[in-house]
Design a protein around this motif. Structure first.
Motif, PDB file in Angstrom:
ATOM      1  N   LEU A 101       0.841  -1.202   0.000  1.00 19.26           N
ATOM      2  CA  LEU A 101       0.000   0.000   0.000  1.00 19.26           C
ATOM      3  C   LEU A 101       0.871   1.245   0.000  1.00 19.26           C
ATOM      4  O   LEU A 101       0.593   2.199  -0.736  1.00 19.26           O
ATOM      5  N   ARG A 102       1.927   1.232   0.791  1.00 16.56           N
ATOM      6  CA  ARG A 102       2.848   2.376   0.838  1.00 16.56           C
ATOM      7  C   ARG A 102       3.422   2.632  -0.562  1.00 16.56           C
ATOM      8  O   ARG A 102       3.520   3.786  -0.992  1.00 16.56           O
ATOM      9  N   ALA A 103       3.786   1.573  -1.273  1.00 12.13           N
ATOM     10  CA  ALA A 103       4.320   1.722  -2.634  1.00 12.13           C
ATOM     11  C   ALA A 103       3.255   2.281  -3.580  1.00 12.13           C
ATOM     12  O   ALA A 103       3.551   3.150  -4.419  1.00 12.13           O
ATOM     13  N   MET A 104       2.022   1.800  -3.449  1.00 12.27           N
ATOM     14  CA  MET A 104       0.930   2.309  -4.282  1.00 12.27           C
ATOM     15  C   MET A 104       0.708   3.804  -4.027  1.00 12.27           C
ATOM     16  O   MET A 104       0.529   4.590  -4.961  1.00 12.27           O
ATOM     17  N   LEU A 105       0.729   4.164  -2.753  1.00 12.81           N
ATOM     18  CA  LEU A 105       0.537   5.570  -2.403  1.00 12.81           C
ATOM     19  C   LEU A 105       1.688   6.423  -2.932  1.00 12.81           C
ATOM     20  O   LEU A 105       1.472   7.556  -3.383  1.00 12.81           O
ATOM     21  N   GLY A 106       2.904   5.886  -2.899  1.00 14.87           N
ATOM     22  CA  GLY A 106       4.049   6.615  -3.447  1.00 14.87           C
ATOM     23  C   GLY A 106       3.880   6.890  -4.929  1.00 14.87           C
ATOM     24  O   GLY A 106       4.161   7.994  -5.414  1.00 14.87           O
ATOM     25  N   GLU A 107       3.402   5.886  -5.639  1.00 20.08           N
ATOM     26  CA  GLU A 107       3.141   6.041  -7.069  1.00 20.08           C
ATOM     27  C   GLU A 107       2.053   7.096  -7.302  1.00 20.08           C
ATOM     28  O   GLU A 107       2.180   7.956  -8.173  1.00 20.08           O
ATOM     29  N   SER A 108       1.000   7.051  -6.511  1.00 21.43           N
ATOM     30  CA  SER A 108      -0.090   8.022  -6.645  1.00 21.43           C
ATOM     31  C   SER A 108       0.378   9.428  -6.305  1.00 21.43           C
ATOM     32  O   SER A 108      -0.001  10.396  -6.979  1.00 21.43           O
ATOM     33  N   GLN A 109       1.199   9.545  -5.284  1.00 20.75           N
ATOM     34  CA  GLN A 109       1.718  10.850  -4.863  1.00 20.75           C
ATOM     35  C   GLN A 109       2.569  11.469  -5.976  1.00 20.75           C
ATOM     36  O   GLN A 109       2.400  12.633  -6.326  1.00 20.75           O
ATOM     37  N   ARG A 110       3.463  10.673  -6.537  1.00 20.95           N
ATOM     38  CA  ARG A 110       4.315  11.178  -7.623  1.00 20.95           C
ATOM     39  C   ARG A 110       3.487  11.519  -8.860  1.00 20.95           C
ATOM     40  O   ARG A 110       3.740  12.532  -9.526  1.00 20.95           O
ATOM     41  N   GLY A 111       2.491  10.690  -9.164  1.00 19.18           N
ATOM     42  CA  GLY A 111       1.636  10.971 -10.315  1.00 19.18           C
ATOM     43  C   GLY A 111       0.859  12.272 -10.158  1.00 19.18           C
ATOM     44  O   GLY A 111       0.764  13.059 -11.103  1.00 19.18           O
ATOM     45  N   ALA A 116       0.178  17.902 -11.465  1.00 16.07           N
ATOM     46  CA  ALA A 116      -0.015  19.272 -10.964  1.00 16.07           C
ATOM     47  C   ALA A 116       0.927  20.244 -11.674  1.00 16.07           C
ATOM     48  O   ALA A 116       0.543  21.379 -11.970  1.00 16.07           O
ATOM     49  N   ARG A 117       2.138  19.800 -11.960  1.00 16.93           N
ATOM     50  CA  ARG A 117       3.100  20.664 -12.659  1.00 16.93           C
ATOM     51  C   ARG A 117       2.702  20.903 -14.111  1.00 16.93           C
ATOM     52  O   ARG A 117       3.079  21.918 -14.698  1.00 16.93           O
ATOM     53  N   ARG A 118       1.942  19.989 -14.713  1.00 23.70           N
ATOM     54  CA  ARG A 118       1.501  20.142 -16.106  1.00 23.70           C
ATOM     55  C   ARG A 118       0.291  21.055 -16.241  1.00 23.70           C
ATOM     56  O   ARG A 118       0.070  21.647 -17.288  1.00 23.70           O
ATOM     57  N   LEU A 119      -0.535  21.104 -15.197  1.00 22.04           N
ATOM     58  CA  LEU A 119      -1.780  21.855 -15.253  1.00 22.04           C
ATOM     59  C   LEU A 119      -1.601  23.216 -14.586  1.00 22.04           C
ATOM     60  O   LEU A 119      -0.524  23.552 -14.117  1.00 22.04           O
ATOM     61  N   ASP A 120      -2.680  23.980 -14.535  1.00 22.23           N
ATOM     62  CA  ASP A 120      -2.602  25.271 -13.863  1.00 22.23           C
ATOM     63  C   ASP A 120      -3.905  25.552 -13.127  1.00 22.23           C
ATOM     64  O   ASP A 120      -4.854  24.780 -13.204  1.00 22.23           O
ATOM     65  N   GLY A 121      -3.911  26.645 -12.405  1.00 21.08           N
ATOM     66  CA  GLY A 121      -5.111  27.089 -11.710  1.00 21.08           C
ATOM     67  C   GLY A 121      -5.622  26.108 -10.668  1.00 21.08           C
ATOM     68  O   GLY A 121      -4.852  25.455  -9.967  1.00 21.08           O
ATOM     69  N   ILE A 130      -3.643  17.103  -3.067  1.00 21.77           N
ATOM     70  CA  ILE A 130      -3.777  15.650  -2.992  1.00 21.77           C
ATOM     71  C   ILE A 130      -2.395  15.016  -2.837  1.00 21.77           C
ATOM     72  O   ILE A 130      -2.201  14.116  -2.007  1.00 21.77           O
ATOM     73  N   SER A 131      -1.427  15.487  -3.602  1.00 25.06           N
ATOM     74  CA  SER A 131      -0.069  14.955  -3.504  1.00 25.06           C
ATOM     75  C   SER A 131       0.499  15.139  -2.092  1.00 25.06           C
ATOM     76  O   SER A 131       1.093  14.214  -1.527  1.00 25.06           O
ATOM     77  N   ALA A 132       0.289  16.312  -1.522  1.00 30.53           N
ATOM     78  CA  ALA A 132       0.770  16.575  -0.163  1.00 30.53           C
ATOM     79  C   ALA A 132       0.066  15.691   0.864  1.00 30.53           C
ATOM     80  O   ALA A 132       0.699  15.168   1.789  1.00 30.53           O
ATOM     81  N   ALA A 133      -1.225  15.485   0.697  1.00 32.60           N
ATOM     82  CA  ALA A 133      -1.972  14.629   1.618  1.00 32.60           C
ATOM     83  C   ALA A 133      -1.476  13.192   1.550  1.00 32.60           C
ATOM     84  O   ALA A 133      -1.328  12.515   2.574  1.00 32.60           O
ATOM     85  N   ILE A 134      -1.201  12.716   0.342  1.00 32.73           N
ATOM     86  CA  ILE A 134      -0.702  11.343   0.197  1.00 32.73           C
ATOM     87  C   ILE A 134       0.678  11.216   0.836  1.00 32.73           C
ATOM     88  O   ILE A 134       0.980  10.213   1.490  1.00 32.73           O
ATOM     89  N   ALA A 135       1.519  12.219   0.666  1.00 37.74           N
ATOM     90  CA  ALA A 135       2.838  12.188   1.295  1.00 37.74           C
ATOM     91  C   ALA A 135       2.715  12.114   2.811  1.00 37.74           C
ATOM     92  O   ALA A 135       3.445  11.361   3.476  1.00 37.74           O
TER      93      ALA A 135
END
Length: 143
Positions: A101-111, A116-121, A130-135
């Motif tokens: 589960l930790r590995a799955m969450l790591g993958e989700s966090q990085r994704g 987030a870096r590709r999008l805006d607003g 969401i990324s921060a919450a998963i971390a």
């Protein structure tokens, strides 16, 4: 006319086309997968029921927020039917271990961070949150 044109383009991020799927769909799929996996992991780690329950609830909330944003960008209203249709897909595999589960969450966090870096607003902010919450889930809840 200008307001309508701007409203039609707002919030969908970069280079969205009519034939392209919403870029948030991958994050939605990951959120639903993670929520189901966290709930299933309780069977293998009952001593971590509280932490795994919190992760399942948070990832479900992430999925709900993503589904609402996808529906908003498509010009619709999120329906409980479409959101629940995605949630009912439980993992067919055996329950994951806490490490899996930790590995799955790591993958989700990085994704989420990458997207987030590709999008805006609003969409970038949603994915960054969401990324921060998963971390935090990984570092605090699964320590």
């Amino acid at each position: 006319m200008t307001v309508a044109a701007a409203a039609g383009c707002a919030g969908t991020g970069d280079r969205d086309g009519a034939d392209e799927p919403d870029p948030l769909l991958s994050a939605l799929t990951a959120a639903r997968r993670d929520a189901a996996a966290a709930g299933a992991a309780i069977a293998l780690a009952p001593e971590r029921t509280a932490a795994l329950g919190v992760i399942a609830a948070e990832r479900t909330a992430h999925g709900d927020a993503l589904a609402a944003e996808i529906a908003r960008a498509a010009g619709g209203v999120p329906s409980s039917t479409s959101a629940s249709a995605v949630t009912t897909t439980a993992p067919a595999a055996p329950p994951p271990t806490v490490d899996e589960l930790r590995a799955m969450l790591g993958e989700s966090q990085r994704g989420a961070a990458t997207l987030a870096r590709r999008l805006d607003g609003h969409r970038a902010g949603l994915l960054g949150s969401i990324s921060a919450a998963i971390a935090a889930e990984q570092a605090v809840m699964l320590l």
